[in-house]
Write a protein that holds these residues in place. Structure first.
Motif, PDB file in Angstrom:
ATOM      1  N   LEU A   1      16.996 -52.768   1.267  1.00  0.00           N
ATOM      2  CA  LEU A   1      17.918 -51.827   1.897  1.00  0.00           C
ATOM      3  C   LEU A   1      18.409 -50.720   1.065  1.00  0.00           C
ATOM      4  CD1 LEU A   1      19.883 -55.154   3.268  1.00  0.00           C
ATOM      5  CD2 LEU A   1      18.432 -53.570   4.492  1.00  0.00           C
TER       6      LEU A   1
ATOM      7  N   GLN B   1      16.889 -42.200   2.959  1.00  0.00           N
ATOM      8  CA  GLN B   1      17.515 -41.732   4.237  1.00  0.00           C
ATOM      9  C   GLN B   1      18.328 -40.364   3.722  1.00  0.00           C
ATOM     10  OE1 GLN B   1      18.904 -43.636   7.451  1.00  0.00           O
ATOM     11  NE2 GLN B   1      16.880 -44.030   8.175  1.00  0.00           N
ATOM     12  N   ALA B   2      19.050 -40.670   2.844  1.00  0.00           N
ATOM     13  CA  ALA B   2      20.059 -39.743   2.177  1.00  0.00           C
ATOM     14  C   ALA B   2      19.438 -38.384   1.745  1.00  0.00           C
ATOM     15  CB  ALA B   2      20.974 -40.237   1.136  1.00  0.00           C
TER      16      ALA B   2
ATOM     17  N   GLU C   1      15.972 -47.943   1.025  1.00  0.00           N
ATOM     18  CA  GLU C   1      15.890 -47.096   2.470  1.00  0.00           C
ATOM     19  C   GLU C   1      16.951 -46.172   2.401  1.00  0.00           C
ATOM     20  OE1 GLU C   1      13.704 -50.624   5.102  1.00  0.00           O
ATOM     21  OE2 GLU C   1      15.848 -50.331   5.122  1.00  0.00           O
ATOM     22  N   GLY C   2      18.452 -46.841   2.011  1.00  0.00           N
ATOM     23  CA  GLY C   2      19.578 -45.958   2.257  1.00  0.00           C
ATOM     24  C   GLY C   2      19.525 -44.581   1.273  1.00  0.00           C
TER      25      GLY C   2
END
Length: 271
Positions: free
Chosen positions: A237, A244-245, A240-241
């Protein structure tokens, strides 16, 4: 008049005529079913490093010349190395096999395998290190290591388990039974099975589609999938964050959002 095989490059690197953003890397020992010699392995490491670093290449196809994709290590050359010094004869794993598999799996752009025939041993490992696979109807696959008293190389201990599960991976590694292209498709190892004359074209079609896509996002997707297979949920998680940023700052993402709102097709430049 054809040039003798020994005078030809062991690996060919060419650009797709229809889309020069697609590079085609071809193992080029057709007379020996693309069995892996030091010369070929050195050339393959160099070729994959080259296309990975080339900013104009947005997708890659890996294939073999002739009737085989790759039947693994050239056992004639391996036998000579064993006779000379068994203790150092497996230095090729660190020098060649590991860098080749990492270059394919970690390449920051998609790699499509055009499996034009037998993929055995390290050849199977190379195919599974690619992101997508297309196989000819006559292709055959096998691990082959136990038959010569060895365990796997080329990442097969991981890629087979991740792709097929532990039970089937154990069967294929311990018994060494071969399987065909239709079984590979049924198990999800290959995306498509086509006649031999169509296999490169089918792989190129996939590669062209990918080359026109968000290659920066593809690079992050590849890293996320590799980490997701072995990492706890908390780390997945967080990764992934962070990814994406990073992608949120790209022109590809921002432009695609605007294109979606304007009901037009986005274009991607990989940045």
């Amino acid at each position: 008049m054809s040039t003798p095989e020994s005078q030809e490059p062991a690996v060919l690197v060419e650009r797709d005529e229809k889309d020069p953003a697609v590079a085609v890397v071809t193992l080029n020992r057709p007379g020996r079913r693309n069995a892996l010699t030091v010369e070929l392995k050195d050339a393959l490491v160099e070729a994959l490093t080259q296309v990975a670093a080339d900013g104009e290449v947005r997708a890659v196809v890996l294939t073999g010349n002739g009737k085989s994709f790759c039947v693994g290590q050239d056992l004639g050359e391996h036998a000579e190395a064993l006779r000379a010094d068994p203790a150092s004869s497996f230095g090729t794993v660190d020098r060649h096999y590991n860098p080749i598999v990492r270059a394919l799996a970690e390449m920051p752009k998609p790699v499509v395998a055009a499996i034009n025939g037998a993929a055995v041993g390290a050849g199977l490992g190379f195919a599974l290190a690619c992101d997508l696979r297309v196989a000819t109807e006559g292709a055959s696959f096998a691990t082959a290591f136990a038959a010569i008293g060895l365990t796997a190389d080329s990442g097969l201990s991981a890629s087979l388990v991740h792709s097929l599960g532990a039970a089937r991976a154990s069967e294929l590694m311990l018994l060494g039974d071969s399987f065909n292209a239709e079984q590979a498709k049924e198990w999800g190892l290959v995306r498509e099975v086509v006649p031999v004359e169509q296999v490169l074209g089918a792989a190129l079609e996939l590669a062209r589609r990918l080359a026109a896509g968000p290659t920066a996002a593809y690079a992050e997707i590849k890293k996320a999938l590799a980490a997701g297979a072995v990492s706890p949920l908390e780390k997945v998680l967080a990764a992934e964050g962070a990814a994406q940023a990073r992608l949120g700052l790209t022109r590809d993402h921002q432009g695609a959002v605007e294109a979606f709102l304007a009901k037009r097709r986005p274009s991607f430049e990989g940045a």
